[in-house]
Design an enzyme around this catalytic site. Sequence first.
Site, PDB file in Angstrom:
ATOM      1  N   LYS A 111       0.835  -1.208   0.000  1.00 59.96           N
ATOM      2  CA  LYS A 111       0.000   0.000   0.000  1.00 59.96           C
ATOM      3  C   LYS A 111       0.869   1.257   0.000  1.00 59.96           C
ATOM      4  CE  LYS A 111      -4.122  -2.081   1.916  1.00 59.96           C
ATOM      5  NZ  LYS A 111      -4.939  -2.334   3.081  1.00 59.96           N
ATOM      6  N   LYS A 190      -3.685  -6.727  -9.932  1.00 58.56           N
ATOM      7  CA  LYS A 190      -4.811  -7.068  -9.047  1.00 58.56           C
ATOM      8  C   LYS A 190      -5.882  -5.980  -9.107  1.00 58.56           C
ATOM      9  CE  LYS A 190      -6.067  -6.899  -4.249  1.00 58.56           C
ATOM     10  NZ  LYS A 190      -5.722  -6.527  -2.896  1.00 58.56           N
ATOM     11  N   LYS A 193      -9.595  -1.226  -5.332  1.00 52.71           N
ATOM     12  CA  LYS A 193     -10.185   0.112  -5.221  1.00 52.71           C
ATOM     13  C   LYS A 193      -9.123   1.198  -5.271  1.00 52.71           C
ATOM     14  CE  LYS A 193     -12.605  -2.019  -2.024  1.00 52.71           C
ATOM     15  NZ  LYS A 193     -13.235  -2.402  -0.776  1.00 52.71           N
TER      16      LYS A 193
HETATM   17  P1  TYM Z   1     -10.986  -5.481   0.796  1.00 50.62           P
HETATM   18  O1  TYM Z   1     -11.970  -4.434   1.161  1.00 50.62           O
HETATM   19  O2  TYM Z   1      -9.754  -5.066   0.075  1.00 50.62           O
HETATM   20  O3  TYM Z   1     -11.656  -6.595  -0.074  1.00 50.62           O
HETATM   21  C1  TYM Z   1     -12.847  -7.229   0.347  1.00 50.62           C
HETATM   22  C2  TYM Z   1     -12.875  -8.677  -0.099  1.00 50.62           C
HETATM   23  O4  TYM Z   1     -12.718  -8.753  -1.522  1.00 50.62           O
HETATM   24  C3  TYM Z   1     -11.608  -9.589  -1.830  1.00 50.62           C
HETATM   25  N1  TYM Z   1     -10.910  -9.022  -2.998  1.00 50.62           N
HETATM   26  C4  TYM Z   1     -10.531  -9.741  -4.058  1.00 50.62           C
HETATM   27  N2  TYM Z   1     -10.663 -11.048  -4.352  1.00 50.62           N
HETATM   28  C5  TYM Z   1     -10.171 -11.474  -5.535  1.00 50.62           C
HETATM   29  N3  TYM Z   1      -9.572 -10.632  -6.428  1.00 50.62           N
HETATM   30  C6  TYM Z   1      -9.423  -9.321  -6.189  1.00 50.62           C
HETATM   31  N4  TYM Z   1      -8.869  -8.517  -7.082  1.00 50.62           N
HETATM   32  C7  TYM Z   1      -9.904  -8.813  -4.943  1.00 50.62           C
HETATM   33  N5  TYM Z   1      -9.931  -7.581  -4.362  1.00 50.62           N
HETATM   34  C8  TYM Z   1     -10.546  -7.736  -3.174  1.00 50.62           C
HETATM   35  C9  TYM Z   1     -10.707  -9.548  -0.609  1.00 50.62           C
HETATM   36  O5  TYM Z   1      -9.890 -10.685  -0.539  1.00 50.62           O
HETATM   37  C10 TYM Z   1     -11.703  -9.488   0.507  1.00 50.62           C
HETATM   38  O6  TYM Z   1     -12.175 -10.767   0.842  1.00 50.62           O
HETATM   39  N6  TYM Z   1      -8.606  -6.333   5.040  1.00 50.62           N
HETATM   40  C11 TYM Z   1      -9.846  -6.600   4.333  1.00 50.62           C
HETATM   41  C12 TYM Z   1     -11.098  -6.103   5.071  1.00 50.62           C
HETATM   42  C13 TYM Z   1     -11.266  -6.683   6.415  1.00 50.62           C
HETATM   43  C14 TYM Z   1     -11.651  -8.037   6.708  1.00 50.62           C
HETATM   44  C15 TYM Z   1     -11.717  -8.097   8.119  1.00 50.62           C
HETATM   45  C16 TYM Z   1     -11.938  -9.152   5.915  1.00 50.62           C
HETATM   46  C17 TYM Z   1     -11.114  -6.031   7.594  1.00 50.62           C
HETATM   47  N7  TYM Z   1     -11.373  -6.876   8.613  1.00 50.62           N
HETATM   48  C18 TYM Z   1     -12.060  -9.311   8.766  1.00 50.62           C
HETATM   49  C19 TYM Z   1     -12.279 -10.349   6.565  1.00 50.62           C
HETATM   50  C20 TYM Z   1     -12.337 -10.414   7.948  1.00 50.62           C
HETATM   51  C21 TYM Z   1      -9.767  -5.879   3.009  1.00 50.62           C
HETATM   52  O7  TYM Z   1      -9.056  -4.904   2.854  1.00 50.62           O
HETATM   53  O8  TYM Z   1     -10.605  -6.323   2.087  1.00 50.62           O
END
Ligand code: TYM
Length: 322
Positions: A111, A190, A193
Amino acid sequence: MKRVLSGIQPSGQLHIGNYAGAIQQFVRMQDTHEMYVFIASYHALTSMRDADALRANIRQVVIDYIAFGLNPEKTNIYLQQDVPAVTELAWLLSCVCPKHMMDKATSYKDKVAKGIPSSVGLYTYPILQAADILAVDPDLVPVGEDQRQHIEITRDLASKFNHYYGDIFKIPDAMIRREAGVVPGVDGQKMSKSYDNTIDPFMDEKPLRKRIMKIKTDSLGIDDPKDPDTCTVYQIFRALAGPDAPETAALSDRYKNGGMGYGEAKQTLHEYILDHFADARKKRIELMDDQSYVDSVLKAGAEAANKIITNVTDRARTAAGL
Ligand code: TYM
């Protein structure tokens, strides 16, 4: 019934990576599991400084969860700021977390390399994520491939805490949809957002088409046979439709046989997205006008989550000597 917990950051409009990597799993699991799905608003503070935009995004993610098929009758949907005991748990976990565990986390480095300002919150982000998870005693955490390391850290922190204080936390398992992998964005990196390369399934038809037409491909001509597995258009299609779907096999054959240009492959993806998300697009428009329904969903979700979270936090606090 196994308990499931997962979350998404409200740091921008949800995209096809979020859907294929995570949300599709939530929707499929809700008939057979006890579900807790939240909006990781505290986490979004590590990358967002615009309060109005954050407020709007938070509500939009709730609406989009429901539009994509999460049913509030079956899934508890809540906001992270409505379960503040989680931040206390994060502190308890941070006190048993060796600093080198955070040094090894790759998401911080990625990041910062992408221009997100360095902060202590960003650095200790995985500890807060561990607290989100451990606070509800889940069995399973369905996430995309990119979150694998965060779930490993969660398991390590739970074991460390349990080692010092007894059997306090359940050690959850990650559930990763292998076939979705890491869904690529229009630039082949990848889909994320924060990288301005996403495909938003709720975009209007024309801008959506324009976005899909932007997907980077190689320069092979229409007649050339092509390798679907190295093509971003195909990878996105497969993640969405699933590797075993007849549409995926048909598209793969058309790549291999030659005679289909990338423009046509993109057109196929555009049509698939419009068709796949037709109901979600309709439902989203209805929900935008029903703010009181959204409020009631969040209130019920927070109540259900807090019941468990307060209990687990009390357990951890007492065990630690407070
Ligand atoms: P975040 O908000 O980046 O993404 C949310 C979910 O979408 C999945 N994801 C993807 N899967 C496949 N290909 C991609 N390009 C892709 N982009 C996003 C992520 O793997 C995720 O499942 N740290 C987490 C948020 C979080 C969380 C938690 C998740 C905070 N606390 C507790 C699970 C449990 C995150 O940034 O996800």
